[in-house]
Write a protein that holds these residues in place. Structure first.
Motif, short mmCIF file in Angstrom:
data_model
loop_
_atom_site.label_atom_id
_atom_site.label_comp_id
_atom_site.label_asym_id
_atom_site.label_seq_id
_atom_site.Cartn_x
_atom_site.Cartn_y
_atom_site.Cartn_z
N GLN A 58 89.32 42.61 134.81
CA GLN A 58 90.19 43.49 135.61
C GLN A 58 90.18 43.09 137.08
N THR A 59 89.03 42.62 137.54
CA THR A 59 88.91 42.18 138.93
C THR A 59 89.81 40.99 139.19
N ARG A 60 89.84 40.04 138.27
CA ARG A 60 90.73 38.88 138.44
C ARG A 60 92.18 39.34 138.50
N GLU A 61 92.56 40.26 137.65
CA GLU A 61 93.93 40.78 137.69
C GLU A 61 94.21 41.48 139.01
N PHE A 62 93.24 42.23 139.50
CA PHE A 62 93.40 42.92 140.79
C PHE A 62 93.59 41.91 141.92
N LEU A 63 92.75 40.86 141.94
CA LEU A 63 92.85 39.85 143.00
C LEU A 63 94.18 39.10 142.94
N HIS A 121 90.16 31.92 147.39
CA HIS A 121 88.79 31.42 147.28
C HIS A 121 87.96 32.32 146.37
N LEU A 122 88.15 33.62 146.47
CA LEU A 122 87.42 34.54 145.59
C LEU A 122 87.78 34.31 144.12
N LEU A 123 89.05 34.04 143.87
CA LEU A 123 89.46 33.74 142.50
C LEU A 123 88.77 32.48 141.99
N THR A 126 94.83 33.96 156.63
CA THR A 126 93.40 33.94 156.37
C THR A 126 93.06 34.74 155.12
N MET A 127 93.71 35.90 154.97
CA MET A 127 93.43 36.73 153.80
C MET A 127 93.92 36.08 152.51
N GLY A 169 79.00 37.15 152.49
CA GLY A 169 78.94 35.91 153.25
C GLY A 169 78.98 34.65 152.41
N LEU A 170 78.33 34.66 151.25
CA LEU A 170 78.29 33.47 150.41
C LEU A 170 79.63 33.16 149.77
N LEU A 171 80.58 34.10 149.85
CA LEU A 171 81.90 33.90 149.24
C LEU A 171 83.02 33.81 150.27
N GLN A 172 82.67 33.71 151.55
CA GLN A 172 83.68 33.68 152.61
C GLN A 172 84.21 32.27 152.85
N THR A 173 85.48 32.19 153.24
CA THR A 173 86.05 30.92 153.70
C THR A 173 85.67 30.70 155.16
N HIS A 174 85.89 29.51 155.64
CA HIS A 174 85.60 29.19 157.05
C HIS A 174 86.37 30.12 157.99
#
Length: 290
Positions: A273-278, A194-196, A187-188, A122-127
């Motif tokens: 690796q997570t950044r590369e995945f995103l 936003h996660l990046l 949205t995705m 929830g703390l990382l979600q967009t509107h």
């Protein structure tokens, strides 16, 4: 809410102090309940901070424990008064009591360790993502309530983005949560971007648990470990339910979930690796027609 007083935290700290007084007196919760002609569950709820504590409760308990330190009694009375104030989240009447307790704890926490298998935390979600998640999870709720709940979720995010002393957050998110098409491609895309951005914050660490990891210690579901700046405040493990939430504070429970979280972090993709995945996932979503 007056000043920086957090009523949830005040209840919790007051409950811890009352438990200490009882244990120093060598009494069980059942013995105290018998003396006050109340249920044992009431004493337990007062001590674990899940129930509002009145000044009368404090007076009666101090009488049973034979507390004669007037300064201590007045301090406990003041904590009882502050524990009955309302935080900003109480303005949203649709929030359940258990969710209100969680927000109160989150607002005072210094760090969170989150494992989320189904959705973006929830703390990382967009509107737009938050609105789609809430509407999907609560299909019978009116649009107005969905909007109100989105406001609460975005307000919670001030701990990440606007606090002078931001919340330290470590999140392990399952790959399935990131591939689940919530709210459509646009949205995705916005959510992954936003996660990046969030992953670039110095106080946020994000790791993806890939499908290739197979079975892992998080297969039983979501949980959050909350730690607090005061040494007297015990760490809390939060397990979210459909109608009831669970808060674990016993040292062996906290230790069990903390060890599981270390295994999760070890099996998940590294932050790099997570950044590369995103970034790769964002390319996939961008190539797909809307």
């Amino acid at each position: 809410m007056a000043g920086n007083v957090n009523p949830t935290v005040r209840r919790r700290r007051l409950g811890q102090e009352l438990r200490r007084l009882r244990e120093d007196k060598g009494m069980t919760a059942e013995e105290v309940a018998d003396r006050l002609l109340v249920s044992q569950s009431k004493i337990s709820r007062l001590e674990n901070g899940r129930r509002s504590i009145s000044q009368r409760d404090v007076r009666d308990l101090c009488g049973v424990y034979e507390v004669d330190d007037k300064k201590l009694i007045e301090s406990l009375m003041q904590m009882a008064r502050e524990s009955r104030l309302q935080g900003w989240w109480h303005a949203f009447a649709e929030l359940s009591p258990t969710y209100s307790v969680y927000i109160g704890l989150e607002m005072d926490a210094s760090s969170l360790r989150v494992y989320e298998p189904q959705i973006v935390p929830g703390l990382l979600q967009t509107h737009d993502y938050a609105a789609a998640v809430i509407a999907g999870a609560l299909p019978e709720v009116a649009r107005e309530e969905v909007d109100s709940r989105v406001q609460v979720r975005l307000r919670r995010q001030h701990r990440i983005h606007e606090d002078r002393v931001p919340l330290r957050m470590w999140a392990v998110v399952d790959e399935g949560a990131l591939r689940r098409m919530v709210g459509g491609l646009e949205t995705m895309r916005g959510q992954i971007e936003h996660l990046l951005d969030c992953a670039g914050l110095p106080h946020v660490t994000l790791q993806v648990m890939p499908f290739s990891a197979g079975a892992h210690p998080g297969v039983n579901g979501q949980y959050t470990i909350m730690e607090f700046p005061e040494n007297s405040d015990s760490t809390v493990v939060y397990l979210e339910g459909v109608t009831n939430d669970l808060y674990l504070e016993k040292p062996h429970d906290v230790q069990h979930y903390s060890v599981m979280y270390e295994h999760l972090r070890a099996q998940a993709l590294s932050p790099e690796q997570t950044r590369e995945f995103l970034e790769g996932l964002l390319v996939e979503f961008t190539k797909q027609p809307s």
